[in-house]
Write a protein that holds these residues in place. Structure first.
Motif, mmCIF file in Angstrom:
data_model
loop_
_atom_site.group_PDB
_atom_site.id
_atom_site.type_symbol
_atom_site.label_atom_id
_atom_site.label_comp_id
_atom_site.label_asym_id
_atom_site.label_seq_id
_atom_site.Cartn_x
_atom_site.Cartn_y
_atom_site.Cartn_z
ATOM 1 N N GLN A 369 -11.043 18.559 88.470
ATOM 2 C CA GLN A 369 -11.463 17.900 87.238
ATOM 3 C C GLN A 369 -11.178 18.739 85.990
ATOM 4 O OE1 GLN A 369 -14.908 14.754 88.477
ATOM 5 N NE2 GLN A 369 -15.622 16.679 87.605
ATOM 6 N N ALA A 370 -10.531 19.880 86.166
ATOM 7 C CA ALA A 370 -10.241 20.774 85.028
ATOM 8 C C ALA A 370 -9.008 20.272 84.294
ATOM 9 C CB ALA A 370 -10.050 22.205 85.520
ATOM 10 N N ASP A 371 -9.189 19.239 83.480
ATOM 11 C CA ASP A 371 -8.057 18.605 82.806
ATOM 12 C C ASP A 371 -8.076 18.791 81.292
ATOM 13 O OD1 ASP A 371 -10.262 17.066 82.296
ATOM 14 O OD2 ASP A 371 -9.427 15.182 83.043
ATOM 15 N N ARG A 372 -8.942 19.671 80.787
ATOM 16 C CA ARG A 372 -8.957 19.942 79.345
ATOM 17 C C ARG A 372 -7.879 20.966 79.013
ATOM 18 N NH1 ARG A 372 -14.157 18.846 76.312
ATOM 19 N NH2 ARG A 372 -13.129 20.136 74.744
ATOM 20 N N GLU A 373 -7.085 20.680 77.980
ATOM 21 C CA GLU A 373 -6.041 21.615 77.581
ATOM 22 C C GLU A 373 -6.619 22.802 76.810
ATOM 23 O OE1 GLU A 373 -2.936 19.593 75.515
ATOM 24 O OE2 GLU A 373 -2.380 18.342 77.235
ATOM 25 N N ASP A 374 -7.747 22.580 76.097
ATOM 26 C CA ASP A 374 -8.306 23.667 75.295
ATOM 27 C C ASP A 374 -9.118 24.653 76.136
ATOM 28 O OD1 ASP A 374 -10.233 21.755 75.830
ATOM 29 O OD2 ASP A 374 -11.234 21.929 73.891
ATOM 30 N N ILE A 375 -9.617 24.207 77.294
ATOM 31 C CA ILE A 375 -10.345 25.101 78.195
ATOM 32 C C ILE A 375 -9.796 24.872 79.603
ATOM 33 C CG2 ILE A 375 -12.598 25.799 79.103
ATOM 34 C CD1 ILE A 375 -13.886 24.875 76.588
ATOM 35 N N PRO A 376 -8.703 25.543 79.955
ATOM 36 C CA PRO A 376 -8.094 25.360 81.280
ATOM 37 C C PRO A 376 -8.936 26.006 82.377
ATOM 38 C CG PRO A 376 -6.942 27.064 80.053
ATOM 39 C CD PRO A 376 -7.938 26.470 79.107
ATOM 40 N N PHE A 377 -8.552 25.768 83.613
ATOM 41 C CA PHE A 377 -9.317 26.250 84.759
ATOM 42 C C PHE A 377 -9.389 27.776 84.779
ATOM 43 C CE2 PHE A 377 -9.653 26.987 89.503
ATOM 44 C CZ PHE A 377 -10.997 26.602 89.589
ATOM 45 N N SER A 378 -8.365 28.451 84.280
ATOM 46 C CA SER A 378 -8.397 29.916 84.237
ATOM 47 C C SER A 378 -9.562 30.416 83.380
ATOM 48 C CB SER A 378 -7.076 30.463 83.695
ATOM 49 O OG SER A 378 -6.833 29.975 82.380
ATOM 50 N N GLU A 379 -9.883 29.683 82.303
ATOM 51 C CA GLU A 379 -11.005 30.080 81.450
ATOM 52 C C GLU A 379 -12.341 29.747 82.096
ATOM 53 O OE1 GLU A 379 -10.653 28.961 77.353
ATOM 54 O OE2 GLU A 379 -8.548 29.588 77.238
ATOM 55 N N ILE A 380 -12.355 28.750 82.960
ATOM 56 C CA ILE A 380 -13.574 28.442 83.727
ATOM 57 C C ILE A 380 -13.841 29.568 84.718
ATOM 58 C CG2 ILE A 380 -14.631 26.833 85.353
ATOM 59 C CD1 ILE A 380 -14.355 25.874 82.405
ATOM 60 N N ARG A 381 -12.786 30.068 85.358
ATOM 61 C CA ARG A 381 -12.962 31.189 86.292
ATOM 62 C C ARG A 381 -13.425 32.440 85.539
ATOM 63 N NH1 ARG A 381 -7.750 29.732 87.945
ATOM 64 N NH2 ARG A 381 -6.996 31.834 87.506
ATOM 65 N N GLN A 382 -12.870 32.669 84.371
ATOM 66 C CA GLN A 382 -13.290 33.817 83.570
ATOM 67 C C GLN A 382 -14.768 33.695 83.197
ATOM 68 O OE1 GLN A 382 -11.040 36.188 80.283
ATOM 69 N NE2 GLN A 382 -11.948 34.454 79.224
ATOM 70 N N TYR A 409 -4.456 38.153 93.557
ATOM 71 C CA TYR A 409 -4.152 39.537 93.201
ATOM 72 C C TYR A 409 -3.471 39.603 91.835
ATOM 73 C CZ TYR A 409 -5.125 40.847 98.046
ATOM 74 O OH TYR A 409 -5.745 41.066 99.255
ATOM 75 N N GLY A 410 -3.874 40.588 91.051
ATOM 76 C CA GLY A 410 -3.262 40.775 89.736
ATOM 77 C C GLY A 410 -3.658 39.727 88.726
ATOM 78 N N ASN A 411 -4.709 38.959 89.055
ATOM 79 C CA ASN A 411 -5.154 37.889 88.170
ATOM 80 C C ASN A 411 -6.081 38.471 87.099
ATOM 81 O OD1 ASN A 411 -6.159 34.467 88.959
ATOM 82 N ND2 ASN A 411 -5.723 35.421 87.011
ATOM 83 N N GLY A 412 -5.520 38.981 86.007
ATOM 84 C CA GLY A 412 -6.330 39.589 84.958
ATOM 85 C C GLY A 412 -7.027 38.543 84.111
ATOM 86 N N TYR A 413 -8.222 38.880 83.647
ATOM 87 C CA TYR A 413 -8.982 37.978 82.790
ATOM 88 C C TYR A 413 -9.026 38.580 81.387
ATOM 89 C CZ TYR A 413 -10.172 35.568 87.065
ATOM 90 O OH TYR A 413 -10.087 34.863 88.238
ATOM 91 N N ARG A 463 -13.855 41.498 97.043
ATOM 92 C CA ARG A 463 -15.211 41.073 97.387
ATOM 93 C C ARG A 463 -16.247 41.427 96.327
ATOM 94 N NH1 ARG A 463 -15.642 42.656 103.847
ATOM 95 N NH2 ARG A 463 -13.773 41.532 104.513
ATOM 96 N N ASN A 464 -16.058 42.544 95.639
ATOM 97 C CA ASN A 464 -17.084 42.951 94.680
ATOM 98 C C ASN A 464 -16.687 42.705 93.221
ATOM 99 O OD1 ASN A 464 -15.266 44.986 94.017
ATOM 100 N ND2 ASN A 464 -16.373 46.574 95.148
ATOM 101 N N PHE A 465 -15.430 42.287 92.976
ATOM 102 C CA PHE A 465 -14.943 41.888 91.651
ATOM 103 C C PHE A 465 -14.999 43.009 90.615
ATOM 104 C CE2 PHE A 465 -16.321 38.124 93.919
ATOM 105 C CZ PHE A 465 -15.177 37.360 93.860
ATOM 106 N N TRP A 466 -15.078 44.234 91.087
ATOM 107 C CA TRP A 466 -15.074 45.393 90.192
ATOM 108 C C TRP A 466 -13.771 45.454 89.393
ATOM 109 C CZ3 TRP A 466 -18.886 48.986 89.235
ATOM 110 C CH2 TRP A 466 -18.506 50.177 88.583
ATOM 111 N N SER A 467 -12.676 45.260 90.092
ATOM 112 C CA SER A 467 -11.368 45.313 89.440
ATOM 113 C C SER A 467 -11.178 44.144 88.474
ATOM 114 C CB SER A 467 -10.260 45.312 90.495
ATOM 115 O OG SER A 467 -8.983 45.271 89.892
ATOM 116 N N SER A 468 -11.585 42.943 88.885
ATOM 117 C CA SER A 468 -11.442 41.768 88.015
ATOM 118 C C SER A 468 -12.209 41.950 86.715
ATOM 119 C CB SER A 468 -11.943 40.507 88.730
ATOM 120 O OG SER A 468 -11.101 40.180 89.805
ATOM 121 N N MET A 469 -13.365 42.618 86.798
ATOM 122 C CA MET A 469 -14.168 42.870 85.600
ATOM 123 C C MET A 469 -13.648 44.069 84.799
ATOM 124 S SD MET A 469 -17.990 42.282 87.141
ATOM 125 C CE MET A 469 -18.482 40.709 87.852
ATOM 126 N N ASN A 470 -12.577 44.694 85.305
ATOM 127 C CA ASN A 470 -11.950 45.824 84.606
ATOM 128 C C ASN A 470 -12.944 46.969 84.382
ATOM 129 O OD1 ASN A 470 -9.622 46.980 83.494
ATOM 130 N ND2 ASN A 470 -10.156 46.330 81.417
#
Length: 478
Positions: A369-382, A409-413, A463-470
């Protein structure tokens, strides 16, 4: 950009008028326009009628400026002198190709009736007013833009058909959409009584969503299909509330907006609970609203991040929310932000590929259902990553980051990547209430232990999202 080539057709009314036409021609040349004018280009011995016909019919001439005054109109209508011959050529071109915009009337005079003086064959054409020095200066840019094909007002790119056209399910466009437009105008015009406009909008959204709550046993073959259909209907409310947050978070008083947003979130929380009037139920009856509230909460967080409303985000995460009466047990009357999490096991049967099982059916639906162009699914994950961070550092809360199953992998926010810079870390500090990066890292590690993230084996990449949170890089660049 194609260089315009312009022929100027006018009547030799008098010396003063001829000098005015030359002034306009000189000014056009200074603006990069290739101008053909008898004063410049007609030499002794040249055939003036052949010159006129060539200029009017020449395909390399992009525009013909017809300088219209009473003398030109009189000679053109009577087919007199050079203007008469020239106008016959022009009128033939005009009438054969009505839609073409090669010929531009430049109005120099207005009649006693206030109407522009134009030759008969030009009366249906759009004209430009050069009847005075003030009018010339006011409309000069319009003329030059027209010659270069760069109009000031450009038709916008055609968008997608509205959801109420493409969807087979009803959405609350009639009331909630109308109330949002009223609220929007009240905000932009700084009207008094803004609270009333906001209240009407919120009540329209909540009322529509409440009407979809199940209050008696659904007569359906598949509860999963029922939940999927209801979530589709509720998506419009998600969008209305998201639009409201994007608008008002940037314009209204922050304290007033934060207070109203907390009130809206409490109302959303109640929608996922059992309606107080029913005594027999199945938990699956309320799964559509559970997913809807979860999804809408993530969109609100993403919208606040997008608009830079960091203090409001802090208020969202540190507030306590009143537990609905039907969900209240024991002595506790309030919950934290983790009350907005939602899940639906029944969606498994309608969303999972054949012979497979989804780790998080609700997240799969949110992704679809993530069909908004101004807030894409990547921003929902962030946004969900931020919610998870807040769960790590907020005692007595827990959160399962379902949409992060779709990270890789390598999915920077970007928000977390930028927080390596001190100026951007300060934004994260406003949200968390922790201004020291080392203290934040310590709190996050404690949260890992409390939530036992090592058990999240389904998150294959992290698993712990330490890297994703930088985490290691936060506030490292001054």
């Amino acid at each position: 950009m194609e260089e315009p080539k312009v022929f100027i057709s006018y009547s030799w009314t008098n010396q003063s008028h001829q000098e005015l036409v030359k002034h306009w021609a000189d000014r056009l040349v200074a603006d990069g326009v290739d101008v053909i004018l008898d004063i410049y280009d007609l030499k002794e011995g040249d055939d003036k009628y052949a010159f006129m016909e060539t200029m009017v019919t020449d395909p390399d001439v992009t525009h013909v400026l017809v300088i219209c005054d009473s003398s030109y109109a009189e000679k053109a209508n009577a087919r007199k002198a050079g203007v008469g011959t020239e106008s016959q050529i022009i009128s033939g071109e005009v009438y054969e190709k009505v839609k073409q915009s090669k010929f531009i009337p430049i109005v120099c005079e207005f009649g006693n009736d206030g109407e522009p003086i134009l030759p008969a064959f030009m009366k249906s054409r759009m004209w430009i007013n050069f009847s005075s020095s003030e009018a010339e200066n006011e409309n000069w840019e319009q003329l030059v833009r027209l010659l270069y094909g760069k109009p000031q007002h450009v038709k916008p790119k055609k968008g997608k058909a509205p959801t109420f056209i493409t969807s087979d399910t009803p959405i609350p466009t009639s009331e909630a959409y109308a109330k949002f437009n009223s609220l929007k105008q009240a905000i932009l015009q700084d009207k008094k009584g803004l609270k009333h406009y906001r209240r009407d909008f919120v009540e329209a959204c909540i009322s529509y969503a409440d009407d979809l709550r199940v209050r008696e046993r659904p007569e359906v073959e598949s509860m999963g299909e029922k939940i999927l259909e209801d979530c589709g209907k509720l998506k419009a409310v998600r969008n209305h509330l998201c639009d409201w947050v994007l608008l008002e978070s940037e314009i209204s008083d922050e304290n007033e907006f934060s207070e109203s947003l907390i009130d809206v979130l409490e109302k959303l929380r109640e929608l996922k609970s059992r309606p107080a009037e029913i005594n027999q139920w199945s938990d699956s009856w309320f799964e559509a609203h559970s997913v809807f509230v979860y999804e809408t909460f993530l969109y609100i967080v993403a919208a606040l991040l997008k608009s830079g409303a960091y203090k409001t985000l802090n208020e969202v995460f540190r507030s306590h929310y009143l537990i609905p009466r039907s969900d209240s047990y024991g002595q506790t009357n309030f919950e934290r932000f983790d009350c907005f999490y939602g899940y639906s096991e029944a969606l498994q049967s309608v969303l999972a590929p054949e012979n497979q099982r989804l780790y998080a059916p609700a997240a799969e639906l949110i992704k679809r259902q993530a069909d908004r162009e101004d807030i894409p699914f990547s921003e929902i994950r962030q946004a969900e990553l931020l919610v998870l961070l807040m769960a790590f550092i907020t005692p007595d809360t827990c959160w399962y980051p379902a949409t992060l199953h779709y990270s890789s992998y390598g999915n920077g926010y970007p928000f977390f990547v930028r927080a390596a810079q001190h100026k951007n870390f300060s934004k994260l500090a406003l949200i968390t209430g922790i201004s020291d990066a080392n203290e934040l890292r310590k709190k996050v590690k404690e949260g890992h232990e409390r939530l036992d993230t090592e058990r999240w084996y389904n998150f294959h990449y992290e698993r712990n999202f330490w890297s994703s949170m930088n985490m290691d890089e936060l506030d490292s660049i001054k």
